[in-house]
Each structure stands twice: as structure tokens, then as C-alpha cells.
Design a protein around this motif. Structure first.
Motif, short mmCIF file in Angstrom:
data_model
loop_
_atom_site.label_atom_id
_atom_site.label_comp_id
_atom_site.label_asym_id
_atom_site.label_seq_id
_atom_site.Cartn_x
_atom_site.Cartn_y
_atom_site.Cartn_z
N PHE A 1 -12.82 -2.87 1.22
CA PHE A 1 -11.79 -2.31 1.01
C PHE A 1 -10.44 -2.50 0.99
O PHE A 1 -9.08 -2.46 1.06
CB PHE A 1 -10.96 -3.74 2.64
CG PHE A 1 -12.73 -3.55 3.52
CD1 PHE A 1 -13.09 -2.61 4.31
CD2 PHE A 1 -12.25 -4.93 4.04
CE1 PHE A 1 -14.08 -2.25 5.15
CE2 PHE A 1 -12.64 -5.16 5.72
CZ PHE A 1 -13.96 -3.75 6.09
N THR B 1 -7.69 -0.46 1.62
CA THR B 1 -7.38 0.00 3.39
C THR B 1 -6.02 -1.43 3.34
O THR B 1 -6.48 -2.49 2.89
CB THR B 1 -8.75 -0.55 3.46
OG1 THR B 1 -9.38 -0.02 3.25
CG2 THR B 1 -8.38 -0.98 5.01
N HIS C 1 -8.56 -6.63 -0.16
CA HIS C 1 -7.34 -5.89 0.58
C HIS C 1 -6.17 -5.21 0.02
O HIS C 1 -6.47 -5.73 -1.18
CB HIS C 1 -7.44 -5.69 2.49
CG HIS C 1 -7.26 -7.02 2.50
ND1 HIS C 1 -5.54 -6.95 2.27
CD2 HIS C 1 -7.57 -8.23 3.00
CE1 HIS C 1 -4.92 -8.35 2.84
NE2 HIS C 1 -6.27 -8.94 3.58
N ASP D 1 -10.98 -11.19 8.16
CA ASP D 1 -11.09 -10.29 6.61
C ASP D 1 -12.58 -10.42 6.43
O ASP D 1 -13.00 -8.95 6.58
CB ASP D 1 -9.95 -9.84 5.17
CG ASP D 1 -8.57 -10.18 5.52
OD1 ASP D 1 -8.33 -9.92 6.35
OD2 ASP D 1 -8.17 -10.75 4.60
#
Length: 455
Positions: A161, A164, A122, A31
């Protein structure tokens, strides 16, 4: 993926690229590697980027991970920094909490005005966070999950993110043939978050495939509601709070019903930077301390703090508070029986001196106070109460006991024994920054000094 990064940076108040520095928290995992790679592809950001690896010192592989992160950053043409932290858990802290607190403290020290810290959390991380808060019985604030943008240090923390999906990050890593490290502890279900990630969330996704998206939406609803609650709490709190000594007015607090009282107490803890108390603890504060008879002095202790009342004020005394900053060997409200005479601190020539862990007594030039010339030629010592001290005050007849003066001024009992007494040539000249003896008081333009006590 680059569009995700650009999007949040453009929403930022300084249009993102106008910030001085961008620090990317880079663990070496997939990530954070994707985030670093995305940022490095943005021309306006690249020269302002620094990848930061936090070395917790908890695993043998950490040294290898640090070298891998440095090598990757160098290949991307990005500055690199390793920060070593002490992630050992203290009593009452979980290993996960200790590591997170140490990590954030180290990162916060980096962020200066107009800097930004970027984290790679995320949408599935958000799902895990909300579920953990739900299982812990959290309220709106906890169920709001992680914010996309928040003040951090002197700058800001951004999570580009956060909306995301994890799969998009994995796809990007594969498409760009990125190389990352895997933390073997991520496979251990001993940790709550790992258990959710490895065992619970995959099962939930079999039934509700878009659960990460829908829970993130619920978290946003909670965050929006929390904004409204905070506005109400601010108004209630301001009417009860005394910013001078950071206390709450008990009589005004008691005018409210139970729920507003609880809201004010929680707002107070947040204002003091303390960990949120449990529902049971808030109820005990209200029932055992706030509702106690005025002549009583109940003490309710918690994690690094104690709640006490004096007259019409509710005090929250922390580990850095006055009640715990006694001279060595002293206990609040008790004489020092371990020593035959009071502890004496010699005050050398400098303008300030440290007393206790983080209390500082200093003097500044003033038009009234202790005569500066008299101060400069005297032996200056700091002592603490033994009982029976008296002082003659300017404009008042006779000598007054410190006990009566403290009561008259509303000084709480636990602050009295730690109040520094300043002696000039063995004669009591001042009591902290509260009173100056008539024998030493003078009014001369820039010819005097006044005392300032800070904690």
C-alpha cells in the motif's frame, strides 16, 4: 484495492504467489485489516496467509485487540499467530524505537527462505517518515523513506500500500463494512509521529493537498540517488576493508579526503549492522582516532561499541566483540586482582566449549595439530594470561614469551587478555587457535586435532 496487492506481488522476483508463506502484520487497525482482507480475497494467496499480531504488553487493551484479531482472521479463514515481545525501552531508546525494534525482531524470526512479510504502511505513513527524517537532519538514506520491497530475515518484506492514499484504504473499509480497533495512544501528541499525523500534516494538506504524493516522489528520487552513492561507497569501502577481522586500513583510509572518509565510515557501520553514527561522531572518529599518532591508543565509545586503533588498523568493537567478552571478573589489559589465581575452565569431553558470552572454542579432526590420543587422555583446562607465559613453537628454537609473540603477530592488546590458553595436564599446549606447543605438536593423517576460536 485488490489490484494494489496484486501489482506489487507480480513485480516480486518470484511472482509473489510462488512464495511459500505470506505473513501479514495485523494490529487490528483499519490499515492492516484492509490489507488482510485484500490478501484473503486472492485465491492464490489465501492458503499461504498467516495473520500475525504483535503483543507489546504496553497497554491493557492489548489482550482485547489480540482476541479481536484472532476472531477476524478465523472469520476470513486465515491462520493466526500472536507473538509476545518485550518492548521496554533500553537506555538511549525512545519508546517508539523500542517497540519497533522488538516488533521487527519478532517478525524477522518468522520469515524463512522464500517467505514474505506484508506491512500495511501507506502513502501518508511515507510522508510522516520522510518528515521525521528531515527534522532529524537525516541524509539521503533517511530521506528515501520506507522501501516498497526489502530483504527481511531469510525472505522479503513488502509494503503493497506504500503508493496508496489513506483515503482509498478508508473507503475500502467502509465499502466492505469492516470492523477494526482504534489505539487510543494514536491521539496522544506526546509521540512525534502522532504529532505530525494529528497536528502538522492536516495543516500542510490545507495548503498542499497532494503533499503525500509529491513527498513520496521526492523520497523516490532520494532512494535512486542513494543507489548511486552506495555503488561508490562499495568501491571505496572494499579497497579499505579487511574482511578477516572487519577492520579498516588506516593508511588507505587516510589517502582520501574528508567526504569519502565519512562515506567509508558510515558504510563500515552499516556493514557491521550498527546504528548510523551522527555527523559529529563520524568527525570525532576521524579526528580523534584515525588522525591520532600511531603510538597512541585512543578509545572513542558510542552506543554499544568502541572505536580503537592498533598499528595500521581501525577496529570497531561491539558489545558482542572480543574486548567485552572477558572471563567473569576480568578487564581488558588488566590482571585479575580479585582472584588469587587465574580463572580456570575445565574442558569436558565434548568437541566445543563456550567461553564468554558468545565465544566458542572447538576442535576438529586434522592431519596436523595436537595428537588426538594425547588430548583424549589428558586433563584439559582453559586459562587466561597472568603474565610471563612462554611457549616453545615447532620449527623455532628456544622459548618465546606470549607478549613477544602477540606483538610479532600484530594481535591488538585488548585481545591478548581474552585469548584462551589451553593446558594439558597443567602444561601450556596451545594459545587459542594461533600456536601449538612443540611438545604437543604432531602430524598424523586424521590423528590430530586443530583448535578453532569463534566469536
Amino acid at each position: 484495492m485488490r489490484l494494489y496487492v496484486n501489482s506489487i506481488l507480480k513485480q516480486d522476483s518470484d511472482l509473489g504467489i510462488e512464495r511459500q508463506k505470506f505473513y501479514v502484520a495485523y494490529s487490528g487497525g483499519v490499515d492492516s485489516h484492509v490489507l488482510l482482507h485484500c490478501c484473503a480475497s486472492i485465491t492464490q494467496l489465501k492458503d499461504k496467509l498467516t495473520a500475525v499480531y504483535i503483543h507489546h504488553g504496553l497497554q491493557a487493551e492489548a489482550e482485547f485487540w489480540a482476541k479481536h484479531c484472532e476472531k477476524t482472521a478465523r472469520e476470513l479463514g486465515i491462520e493466526f499467530l500472536t507473538l509476545r515481545v518485550n518492548a521496554k525501552a533500553t537506555p538511549g531508546e525512545s519508546p517508539e524505537e523500542a517497540a519497533r525494534n522488538a516488533r521487527y525482531a519478532a517478525l524477522k524470526s518468522l520469515i524463512k527462505t522464500n517467505d514474505a512479510l506484508l506491512l500495511a504502511q501507506h502513502r501518508e505513513d511515507q510522508l510522516e517518515t520522510v518528515l521525521l527524517q528531515l527534522f532529524r537532519g537525516s541524509g539521503l538514506r533517511g530521506l528515501s523513506g520506507m522501501p516498497e520491497r526489502i530483504v527481511f530475515g531469510a525472505g522479503v518484506m513488502l509494503r503493497p500500500f506504500l503508493d496508496t492514499p489513506k483515503q482509498a484504504i478508508s473507503d475500502y473499509a467502509d465499502a466492505h463494512q469492516l470492523s477494526w480497533v482504534e489505539d487510543p495512544s494514536n491521539q496522544s501528541n506526546d509521540y512525534d509521529r502522532n504529532f505530525l499525523r494529528n497536528a502538522v500534516v492536516p495543516l500542510l494538506k490545507q495548503r498542499w493537498s497532494a503533499i503525500d504524493k509529491t513527498v513520496a516522489r521526492s523520497a523516490k528520487h532520494c532512494a535512486d540517488a542513494q543507489v548511486l552513492v552506495d555503488e561508490v561507497a562499495d568501491e571505496l569501502f572494499d579497497a579499505v576493508f579487511n574482511p578477516v577481522d572487519k577492520t579498516l586500513c588506516i593508511s588507505r583510509l587516510s589517502e582520501h579526503r574528508s567526504h569519502p572518509q565519512q562515506l567509508i565510515i558510515r558504510h563500515w557501520f552499516r556493514h557491521r549492522g550498527l546504528k548510523m553514527p551522527s555527523q559529529a561522531k563520524v568527525e570525532r572518529i576521524l579526528s580523534q582516532v584515525v588522525a591520532a599518532a600511531g603510538h597512541r591508543d585512543p578509545i572513542l565509545s558510542g552506543q554499544g561499541y568502541s572505536i580503537r586503533r592498533y598499528r595500521d588498523k581501525l577496529y570497531c568493537l561491539t558489545m558482542s566483540g572480543t574486548d567485552l567478552h572477558l572471563p567473569e571478573g576480568r578487564q581488558a589489559g588488566k590482571p585479575d586482582e580479585s582472584q588469587s589465581s587465574p580463572q580456570i575452565i575445565i574442558w569436558p569431553g565434548q568437541s566445543s566449549i563456550k567461553i564468554g558470552q558468545d565465544r566458542v572454542l572447538s576442535y576438529v579432526l586434522s592431519s596436523k595439530g595436537i595428537c588426538r590420543e594425547q588430548w583424549q587422555h589428558a586433563k584439559v583446562e582453559i586459562k587466561f594470561r597472568r603474565g610471563g607465559e612462554k611457549i616453545c613453537l615447532p620449527g623455532r628454537d628456544g622459548h618465546h614469551s606470549l607478549k613477544n609473540l602477540f606483538q610479532e603477530a600484530g594481535i591488538p592488546p585488548w585481545e591478548r587478555d581474552v585469548m584462551p590458553l589451553i593446558y594439558l595436564n597443567d602444561t601450556l599446549a596451545a594459545v587459542g587457535d594461533l600456536w601449538i606447543s612443540a611438545a604437543f605438536y604432531s602430524e598424523k593423517t586424521q590423528g590430530c586435532i586443530s583448535l578453532v576460536l569463534q566469536s
